[in-house]
Design an enzyme around this catalytic site. Structure first.
Site, PDB file in Angstrom:
ATOM      1  N   GLY A  43       0.782  -1.229  -0.061  1.00 63.34           N
ATOM      2  CA  GLY A  43       0.085   0.115  -0.089  1.00 63.34           C
ATOM      3  C   GLY A  43       0.837   1.245   0.051  1.00 63.34           C
ATOM      4  N   GLY A  44       0.436   2.274   0.669  1.00 66.42           N
ATOM      5  CA  GLY A  44       0.832   3.717   0.462  1.00 66.42           C
ATOM      6  C   GLY A  44       2.307   3.773   1.155  1.00 66.42           C
TER       7      GLY A  44
ATOM      8  N   GLY B 270      21.904  15.602 -29.932  1.00 64.80           N
ATOM      9  CA  GLY B 270      21.114  15.806 -28.942  1.00 64.80           C
ATOM     10  C   GLY B 270      21.998  15.075 -27.511  1.00 64.80           C
ATOM     11  CB  ALA B 271      22.688  11.591 -27.072  1.00 65.00           C
TER      12      ALA B 271
HETATM   13  C1  HXC Z   1      -2.496  -5.124  12.411  1.00 62.82           C
HETATM   14  C2  HXC Z   1      -1.152  -6.628  11.781  1.00 62.82           C
HETATM   15  C3  HXC Z   1      -1.225  -6.009  10.286  1.00 62.82           C
HETATM   16  C4  HXC Z   1      -1.812  -4.650  10.272  1.00 62.82           C
HETATM   17  C5  HXC Z   1      -0.026  -7.926  10.377  1.00 62.82           C
HETATM   18  N1  HXC Z   1      -0.609  -7.681  11.328  1.00 62.82           N
HETATM   19  N2  HXC Z   1      -0.348  -6.785   9.300  1.00 62.82           N
HETATM   20  N3  HXC Z   1      -1.953  -6.094  12.791  1.00 62.82           N
HETATM   21  N4  HXC Z   1      -2.630  -4.167  11.139  1.00 62.82           N
HETATM   22  N5  HXC Z   1      -1.666  -4.017   9.154  1.00 62.82           N
HETATM   23  C6  HXC Z   1      -0.183  -8.698  12.553  1.00 62.82           C
HETATM   24  C7  HXC Z   1      -1.314 -10.223  12.352  1.00 62.82           C
HETATM   25  O1  HXC Z   1      -2.531  -9.913  12.928  1.00 62.82           O
HETATM   26  C8  HXC Z   1      -0.440 -10.831  13.336  1.00 62.82           C
HETATM   27  O2  HXC Z   1      -0.807 -10.552  14.556  1.00 62.82           O
HETATM   28  C9  HXC Z   1       1.200 -10.522  13.366  1.00 62.82           C
HETATM   29  O3  HXC Z   1       0.942  -9.172  12.468  1.00 62.82           O
HETATM   30  C10 HXC Z   1       1.690 -11.363  11.998  1.00 62.82           C
HETATM   31  O4  HXC Z   1       0.879 -11.403  11.013  1.00 62.82           O
HETATM   32  P1  HXC Z   1       0.544 -12.764  10.021  1.00 62.82           P
HETATM   33  O5  HXC Z   1      -0.577 -12.450   9.350  1.00 62.82           O
HETATM   34  O6  HXC Z   1       0.311 -13.710  11.117  1.00 62.82           O
HETATM   35  O7  HXC Z   1       1.730 -12.888   9.475  1.00 62.82           O
HETATM   36  P2  HXC Z   1       2.023 -13.772   7.841  1.00 62.82           P
HETATM   37  O8  HXC Z   1       1.081 -14.826   7.655  1.00 62.82           O
HETATM   38  O9  HXC Z   1       3.420 -13.671   7.596  1.00 62.82           O
HETATM   39  O10 HXC Z   1       1.387 -12.604   6.838  1.00 62.82           O
HETATM   40  C11 HXC Z   1       2.208 -11.404   6.751  1.00 62.82           C
HETATM   41  C12 HXC Z   1       1.081 -10.339   5.823  1.00 62.82           C
HETATM   42  C13 HXC Z   1      -0.088 -10.091   6.657  1.00 62.82           C
HETATM   43  C14 HXC Z   1       0.899 -10.870   4.261  1.00 62.82           C
HETATM   44  C15 HXC Z   1       1.859  -9.062   5.760  1.00 62.82           C
HETATM   45  O11 HXC Z   1      -0.066 -10.129   7.874  1.00 62.82           O
HETATM   46  C16 HXC Z   1      -1.168  -9.252   5.954  1.00 62.82           C
HETATM   47  O12 HXC Z   1      -1.657  -9.358   4.935  1.00 62.82           O
HETATM   48  N6  HXC Z   1      -1.106  -7.974   6.640  1.00 62.82           N
HETATM   49  C17 HXC Z   1      -2.192  -7.165   6.213  1.00 62.82           C
HETATM   50  C18 HXC Z   1      -1.781  -6.407   5.095  1.00 62.82           C
HETATM   51  C19 HXC Z   1      -2.304  -5.000   4.901  1.00 62.82           C
HETATM   52  O13 HXC Z   1      -3.309  -5.268   4.054  1.00 62.82           O
HETATM   53  N7  HXC Z   1      -1.790  -3.893   5.317  1.00 62.82           N
HETATM   54  C20 HXC Z   1      -2.696  -2.666   5.166  1.00 62.82           C
HETATM   55  C21 HXC Z   1      -1.953  -2.358   3.926  1.00 62.82           C
HETATM   56  S1  HXC Z   1      -2.682  -0.521   3.467  1.00 62.82           S
HETATM   57  P3  HXC Z   1      -0.718 -11.508  15.821  1.00 62.82           P
HETATM   58  O14 HXC Z   1      -1.150 -11.012  17.106  1.00 62.82           O
HETATM   59  O15 HXC Z   1      -1.541 -12.725  15.324  1.00 62.82           O
HETATM   60  O16 HXC Z   1       0.693 -12.076  16.041  1.00 62.82           O
HETATM   61  C22 HXC Z   1      -1.694   0.368   4.221  1.00 62.82           C
HETATM   62  C23 HXC Z   1      -1.902   1.908   3.760  1.00 62.82           C
HETATM   63  C24 HXC Z   1      -0.727   2.527   4.282  1.00 62.82           C
HETATM   64  O17 HXC Z   1      -0.662  -0.109   4.846  1.00 62.82           O
HETATM   65  C25 HXC Z   1      -1.109   3.904   3.582  1.00 62.82           C
HETATM   66  C26 HXC Z   1       0.132   4.888   3.784  1.00 62.82           C
HETATM   67  C27 HXC Z   1      -0.072   6.086   3.269  1.00 62.82           C
END
Ligand code: HXC
Length: 523
Positions: free
Chosen positions: A178-179, A413-414
């Site tokens: 994402g961002g 030009g290059a």
């Molecule tokens: C809260 C999160 C988290 C998140 C992971 N965790 N991502 N908690 N917010 N964004 C937590 C999980 O709940 C879990 O907690 C622990 O981290 C480990 O994650 P797992 O899923 O068990 O790990 P894994 O199987 O290795 O998968 C990794 C992952 C997956 C692919 C990154 O966690 C995932 O899809 N996360 C969400 C990604 C996402 O959509 N993020 C938002 C993106 S948008 P526990 O307590 O069980 O250990 C964004 C906008 C930014 O970021 C904008 C900026 C301008």
């Protein structure tokens, strides 16, 4: 509890503190640490241990806690709020860092997590020292909502205001989605670890749902994809330790800030070393390719180069080298790819590198062998005019010492774009093999002698005769030298010693530009 604390001795309080700190230092705990190791990654603490000189890392704000209450967060403890921040020494020099820890709630970024990063970035800016981000995070902490986005905004703002002030390096050592990808993109250099890191705006699931395309995480946003296709990644590394080692090498070339001296590393190489191998680099046949990196290596101290963006826009090479221990940024057309011509990506790659070097007072050394801008609708419609203009802008705006060596073709030009005299080169040298002209002899003669060739009794013989005449007149370095458009023609084997002498002479160069808010580089 209150009574107990009141009764506690000083030693009890110290022991209590030690126990609390030690619990926090374990971050997500043993189970999560094992999971991290099983996935081929080090923890944030292990990474920092490897990056910083032994025992030098000073952690900042270990005790920060999140304060969100929704979605059960009031019961959830996230040690160090998922990010370790601090400063220490890398090869004896102060560096500031933030390392996200995936073992601690997936290194997700919430309000307090981001405030820790803001704090350490603010310290780096105030101290005028490099900042390194080690990213390994699930992104915006979903339970916290918009404060997470606000947190990213504060990081992007700091990345931007400190751009060109302190060097900023990001290592992608896990997910970045994402961002969240925009902080790395705003920093100067992005390192990625093969197989365990990825970056993308929208992941494979969303892509499949929206446009039906099937792609894996790695194909979409892995190290190799970003190093060879998108150009987002500058350095691909094999594993976490390799990544951190390579960051240390890059740091060794960089000053602490735009106000600091360049780091000089004593060399065993000599200033007057002749490079006889350079007399044989240029093939006899003009159309044959050769590897420009051989020239860069021959010239560099101990033949050592640190190449950036190695797998992207390979028709231009950018690298850091040292000459008598002082860092120099090299930009060189590479005839091994697209005959060394300039295209959209090569222009972007070189322009950003030039601006980085200029911002941090690293002199520029350009090797030109360029037949022109790459022709075709694909390039025109991708904006070669707009992108090519960046290169002109970047060179002309740079005020560091600028030296150009023309090894072979330098056409049209290059020619102007590859740091010619009128773009502000302090000194242009050419090898005897140089061809500095508006265009190649064959193309030129086909245009200016069309009717003469067509009406000749033997058009092929006439064309050959006219081409030979044009080559003698223009496709050499002598005409440019006679006009003072290049300073000198040199023996290839003297290249290193001439450049070193020039850089020494130009070391105190000061050049100013018009006072204004900032340039408007064509983006
Ligand atoms: C809260 C999160 C988290 C998140 C992971 N965790 N991502 N908690 N917010 N964004 C937590 C999980 O709940 C879990 O907690 C622990 O981290 C480990 O994650 P797992 O899923 O068990 O790990 P894994 O199987 O290795 O998968 C990794 C992952 C997956 C692919 C990154 O966690 C995932 O899809 N996360 C969400 C990604 C996402 O959509 N993020 C938002 C993106 S948008 P526990 O307590 O069980 O250990 C964004 C906008 C930014 O970021 C904008 C900026 C301008």
């Amino acid at each position: 509890m209150g009574d107990d604390l009141q009764k506690a001795t000083t030693q009890d309080k110290i022991n209590n503190f030690t126990a609390k700190a030690q619990a926090l230092l374990l971050m997500g705990g043993e189970k999560q640490i094992n999971k991290q190791h099983e996935s081929g990654k080090l923890t944030a603490r292990e990474r920092l241990d490897h990056l910083f000189d032994k025992g030098s890392f000073q952690e900042v704000q270990l005790f920060v806690q999140h304060r969100s209450i929704l979605f059960g967060m009031d019961k959830k403890e996230i040690p160090a709020d998922g990010v370790i921040t601090g400063f220490g020494k890398v090869n004896g020099r102060i560096v500031f860092a933030a390392a996200q820890d995936f073992t601690s709630s997936g290194g997700s970024l919430g309000e307090m997590h981001s405030k820790k990063i803001w704090k350490i970035m603010d310290m780096a800016i105030a101290a005028q020292k490099p900042f390194i981000a080690l990213n390994d995070s699930g992104g915006a902490r979903i339970q916290e909502g918009v404060p997470s986005l606000d947190g990213y905004g504060g990081i992007f703002y700091r990345n931007t205001i400190s751009s060109g002030y302190i060097p900023q390096i990001t290592a992608i050592m896990g997910p970045t989605a994402g961002g969240a990808v925009y902080s790395p993109a705003l920093t100067d250099w992005v390192f990625m670890v093969k197989n365990t890191s990825y970056m993308y705006i929208t992941g494979p699931e969303v892509i499949k749902a929206v446009i039906g395309e099937e792609v894996t995480h790695d194909q979409l946003g892995g190290a190799v994809a970003h190093a060879s296709k998108s150009g987002v990644c500058h350095v691909v590394t094999e594993n976490d330790t390799d990544c951190l080692d390579k960051i240390k090498v890059l740091l060794s070339y960089l000053p602490d800030s735009c106000n600091s001296e360049l780091p000089v590393i004593p060399t065993t190489d000599t200033a007057d070393r002749s490079c006889p191998e350079l007399n044989k680099v240029i093939p006899d046949k003009a159309a044959r390719a050769y590897d420009m990196k051989k020239i860069i290596k021959a010239v560099a101290d101990n033949n050592d180069i640190f190449e950036l963006h190695e797998s992207w826009a390979q028709n231009i090479t950018v690298a850091l080298i040292r000459l008598m221990g002082r860092p120099v940024g090299v930009i060189a057309n590479n005839p091994m790819f697209f005959a060394g011509s300039l295209n959209v990506n090569a222009s972007d790659k070189a322009s950003r590198f030039i601006r980085f070097c200029d911002a941090f007072n690293i002199p520029l050394l350009t090797f030109a062998d360029v037949p022109g801008y790459m022709p075709g609708t694909e390039q025109e419609w991708s904006g070669i005019i707009r992108h090519g203009a960046k290169l002109l802008h970047a060179y002309a705006e740079a005020t560091v010492p600028k030296i150009t060596v023309v090894t072979r073709k330098d056409y049209g030009g290059a020619y102007i774009g590859m740091c010619s005299k009128q773009l502000g080169a302090d000194y242009v040298m050419a090898w005897p093999t140089a061809e500095i002209a508006v265009m190649g002899a064959e193309g030129a003669c086909n245009i200016i002698y069309r009717s003469e060739i067509n009406s000749a009794a033997d058009p092929a013989a006439k064309r050959a005769e006219l081409i030979a005449g044009y080559e003698e007149k223009f496709n050499n370095p002598y005409f440019a030298a006679s006009m003072g458009i290049i300073e000198e023609i040199i023996h290839p084997h003297d290249t290193r010693k001439r450049i070193i002498a020039l850089l020494e002479a130009l070391q105190n160069k000061k050049e100013t530009r018009l006072t204004k808010k900032h340039n408007n580089i064509p983006l």
